[in-house]
Design a protein around this motif. Structure first.
Motif, PDB file in Angstrom:
ATOM      1  N   ASP A  64     -33.949 144.774  36.112  1.00 16.76           N
ATOM      2  CA  ASP A  64     -33.584 145.207  37.463  1.00 16.76           C
ATOM      3  C   ASP A  64     -34.257 144.371  38.541  1.00 16.76           C
ATOM      4  OD1 ASP A  64     -36.134 146.083  37.009  1.00 16.76           O
ATOM      5  OD2 ASP A  64     -35.815 148.087  37.789  1.00 16.76           O
ATOM      6  N   CYS A  65     -34.579 143.100  38.217  1.00 11.57           N
ATOM      7  CA  CYS A  65     -35.211 142.248  39.234  1.00 11.57           C
ATOM      8  C   CYS A  65     -34.718 140.813  39.110  1.00 11.57           C
ATOM      9  CB  CYS A  65     -36.737 142.323  39.138  1.00 11.57           C
ATOM     10  SG  CYS A  65     -37.440 141.616  37.654  1.00 11.57           S
ATOM     11  N   SER A  76     -37.026 143.514  43.478  1.00 10.36           N
ATOM     12  CA  SER A  76     -36.138 144.568  42.994  1.00 10.36           C
ATOM     13  C   SER A  76     -34.710 144.279  43.431  1.00 10.36           C
ATOM     14  CB  SER A  76     -36.589 145.920  43.553  1.00 10.36           C
ATOM     15  OG  SER A  76     -35.588 146.892  43.376  1.00 10.36           O
ATOM     16  N   GLU A  78     -32.402 146.496  43.454  1.00  6.92           N
ATOM     17  CA  GLU A  78     -31.969 147.714  44.141  1.00  6.92           C
ATOM     18  C   GLU A  78     -32.446 147.760  45.590  1.00  6.92           C
ATOM     19  OE1 GLU A  78     -30.039 151.367  44.397  1.00  6.92           O
ATOM     20  OE2 GLU A  78     -30.217 150.318  42.501  1.00  6.92           O
ATOM     21  N   LEU A  83     -42.026 142.818  43.960  1.00  7.78           N
ATOM     22  CA  LEU A  83     -42.627 143.531  42.833  1.00  7.78           C
ATOM     23  C   LEU A  83     -43.848 142.834  42.269  1.00  7.78           C
ATOM     24  CD1 LEU A  83     -39.340 144.459  40.938  1.00  7.78           C
ATOM     25  CD2 LEU A  83     -40.697 145.924  42.473  1.00  7.78           C
TER      26      LEU A  83
END
Length: 114
Positions: A64-65, A76, A78, A83
């Motif tokens: 997810d990155c 991220s 999203e 991060l």
């Protein structure tokens, strides 16, 4: 908020890959990186790493990155949140929709704002 822009067909972006979309197409200040995860989900973020101005489209997509190719800072997909160091500032995100096999991005909107 801007209108959605058709940026690609689903098959134009392989799972686990990223595609740079020009700011001229998007009408944004930065290029946009369109990411397709291994699971087939699409995300769009500002393309320029907030740490060292490298192109995230040239980086690596993992889970997810997306990871910057210059110093391996991860962001991220999203939220755009940084991060890992050396990045400490987020990158912008844009809402993505898949309609009839085509990928549309709404510049300046966050995922879920549509």
């Amino acid at each position: 908020m801007s209108d959605a822009v058709r940026v690609a067909a689903v098959e134009d972006v392989e799972p686990g890959e990223a595609l740079r979309i020009s700011r001229d197409v998007m009408g944004t200040q930065d290029d946009v990186v369109l990411v397709r995860t291994e699971a087939g989900e699409f995300y769009a973020l500002d393309n320029t790493c907030s740490h060292a101005l490298a192109s995230l489209a040239e980086g690596w997509v993992e889970d997810d990155c997306i990871e910057c190719p210059l110093h391996a800072a991860a962001f991220s997909l999203e939220t755009g949140e940084a991060l890992s160091l050396p990045a400490t500032e987020p990158v912008g995100t844009h809402a993505v929709e898949v309609r009839d096999g085509e990928v549309w991005v709404t510049p300046g909107s966050e995922k879920g704002d549509l």
